[in-house]
Write a protein that holds these residues in place. Sequence first.
Motif, PDB file in Angstrom:
ATOM      1  N   ARG A  31       0.827  -1.208   0.000  1.00 31.62           N
ATOM      2  CA  ARG A  31       0.000   0.000   0.000  1.00 31.62           C
ATOM      3  C   ARG A  31       0.860   1.257   0.000  1.00 31.62           C
ATOM      4  O   ARG A  31       0.454   2.292  -0.527  1.00 31.62           O
ATOM      5  CB  ARG A  31      -0.914   0.035   1.231  1.00 31.62           C
ATOM      6  N   TYR A  32       2.009   1.179   0.655  1.00 30.59           N
ATOM      7  CA  TYR A  32       2.870   2.352   0.833  1.00 30.59           C
ATOM      8  C   TYR A  32       4.313   1.963   0.521  1.00 30.59           C
ATOM      9  O   TYR A  32       4.983   1.359   1.350  1.00 30.59           O
ATOM     10  CB  TYR A  32       2.807   2.854   2.279  1.00 30.59           C
ATOM     11  N   PRO A  33       4.823   2.304  -0.658  1.00 32.70           N
ATOM     12  CA  PRO A  33       6.234   2.017  -0.933  1.00 32.70           C
ATOM     13  C   PRO A  33       7.088   2.710   0.128  1.00 32.70           C
ATOM     14  O   PRO A  33       6.988   3.923   0.316  1.00 32.70           O
ATOM     15  CB  PRO A  33       6.466   2.621  -2.315  1.00 32.70           C
ATOM     16  N   ARG A  97       4.177   8.749  -0.377  1.00 33.54           N
ATOM     17  CA  ARG A  97       2.737   9.028  -0.213  1.00 33.54           C
ATOM     18  C   ARG A  97       2.202   9.743  -1.441  1.00 33.54           C
ATOM     19  O   ARG A  97       2.910  10.526  -2.078  1.00 33.54           O
ATOM     20  CB  ARG A  97       2.517   9.920   1.013  1.00 33.54           C
ATOM     21  N   SER A  98       0.933   9.492  -1.726  1.00 33.25           N
ATOM     22  CA  SER A  98       0.251  10.165  -2.828  1.00 33.25           C
ATOM     23  C   SER A  98      -1.230  10.282  -2.514  1.00 33.25           C
ATOM     24  O   SER A  98      -1.778   9.410  -1.827  1.00 33.25           O
ATOM     25  CB  SER A  98       0.426   9.385  -4.137  1.00 33.25           C
ATOM     26  N   PRO A  99      -1.884  11.328  -3.015  1.00 33.11           N
ATOM     27  CA  PRO A  99      -3.334  11.405  -2.845  1.00 33.11           C
ATOM     28  C   PRO A  99      -3.969  10.123  -3.386  1.00 33.11           C
ATOM     29  O   PRO A  99      -3.566   9.608  -4.421  1.00 33.11           O
ATOM     30  CB  PRO A  99      -3.737  12.617  -3.690  1.00 33.11           C
ATOM     31  N   GLY A 100      -4.916   9.613  -2.631  1.00 35.31           N
ATOM     32  CA  GLY A 100      -5.581   8.389  -3.044  1.00 35.31           C
ATOM     33  C   GLY A 100      -5.029   7.140  -2.382  1.00 35.31           C
ATOM     34  O   GLY A 100      -5.635   6.075  -2.470  1.00 35.31           O
ATOM     35  N   ASP A 101      -3.853   7.241  -1.696  1.00 35.70           N
ATOM     36  CA  ASP A 101      -3.403   6.052  -0.978  1.00 35.70           C
ATOM     37  C   ASP A 101      -4.349   5.843   0.202  1.00 35.70           C
ATOM     38  O   ASP A 101      -5.077   6.758   0.592  1.00 35.70           O
ATOM     39  CB  ASP A 101      -1.913   6.109  -0.616  1.00 35.70           C
ATOM     40  N   HIS A 111      -2.749   2.422  10.319  1.00 32.71           N
ATOM     41  CA  HIS A 111      -3.883   2.515   9.397  1.00 32.71           C
ATOM     42  C   HIS A 111      -4.086   1.175   8.692  1.00 32.71           C
ATOM     43  O   HIS A 111      -3.353   0.830   7.772  1.00 32.71           O
ATOM     44  CB  HIS A 111      -3.651   3.619   8.357  1.00 32.71           C
ATOM     45  N   GLY A 112      -5.078   0.431   9.121  1.00 33.89           N
ATOM     46  CA  GLY A 112      -5.400  -0.839   8.471  1.00 33.89           C
ATOM     47  C   GLY A 112      -4.333  -1.894   8.650  1.00 33.89           C
ATOM     48  O   GLY A 112      -3.389  -1.739   9.423  1.00 33.89           O
ATOM     49  N   ARG A 113      -4.508  -2.977   7.928  1.00 38.71           N
ATOM     50  CA  ARG A 113      -3.552  -4.086   7.978  1.00 38.71           C
ATOM     51  C   ARG A 113      -2.635  -4.032   6.758  1.00 38.71           C
ATOM     52  O   ARG A 113      -3.090  -3.687   5.660  1.00 38.71           O
ATOM     53  CB  ARG A 113      -4.280  -5.419   7.989  1.00 38.71           C
ATOM     54  N   PRO A 114      -1.375  -4.383   6.932  1.00 40.21           N
ATOM     55  CA  PRO A 114      -0.477  -4.405   5.777  1.00 40.21           C
ATOM     56  C   PRO A 114      -0.987  -5.344   4.685  1.00 40.21           C
ATOM     57  O   PRO A 114      -1.584  -6.384   4.976  1.00 40.21           O
ATOM     58  CB  PRO A 114       0.839  -4.935   6.356  1.00 40.21           C
ATOM     59  N   GLU A 115      -0.767  -4.964   3.451  1.00 43.42           N
ATOM     60  CA  GLU A 115      -1.040  -5.818   2.306  1.00 43.42           C
ATOM     61  C   GLU A 115       0.307  -6.288   1.787  1.00 43.42           C
ATOM     62  O   GLU A 115       1.042  -5.530   1.160  1.00 43.42           O
ATOM     63  CB  GLU A 115      -1.814  -5.059   1.234  1.00 43.42           C
ATOM     64  N   LEU A 116       0.638  -7.528   2.076  1.00 44.62           N
ATOM     65  CA  LEU A 116       1.946  -8.073   1.735  1.00 44.62           C
ATOM     66  C   LEU A 116       2.093  -8.261   0.231  1.00 44.62           C
ATOM     67  O   LEU A 116       1.126  -8.557  -0.467  1.00 44.62           O
ATOM     68  CB  LEU A 116       2.161  -9.405   2.451  1.00 44.62           C
TER      69      LEU A 116
END
Length: 140
Positions: A31-33, A97-101, A111-116
């Motif tokens: 989700r977040y590089p 980070r970018s708008p829409g993440d 924020h939420g669970r990691p998406e591996l």
Amino acid sequence: MDFILHDRLAADSVALGDGPLSSVRLMNDRRYPSVNLLLPRAGLREIHELAAADRALLIEEIALAGQALQAAARAAKINVGALGNLVPQLHVHVVARSPGDPAWPGPVWGHGRPELYAAAGLAAECARLQQALAELLVPA
């Protein structure tokens, strides 16, 4: 005392290589590089515990990592944080980070669970970021 990588960092990240001061690790959350700059020194927890020259070098490594990550991820913003509340080893998060993440514009932490990454995606992301971070990483 020898340095031993904290279990949480070992589970949540993958080694990309070493900079002059820090070990560079990819966070396993697509989700977040992002990368962590980990200072592999036993007992070190805070930036102010570093000698002045090492603090300056850390800032340069953060800048290089941020620049590379921003270009590689086409990010609008780079977030930097040295939290360490859950992992008592000095490490600095550098997050694209970018708008829409999923967490935009708020913080990513908690924020939420990691998406591996899937295995192939993780290998590809590691290779892509190693190339982007070539100016920071010390040749093996």
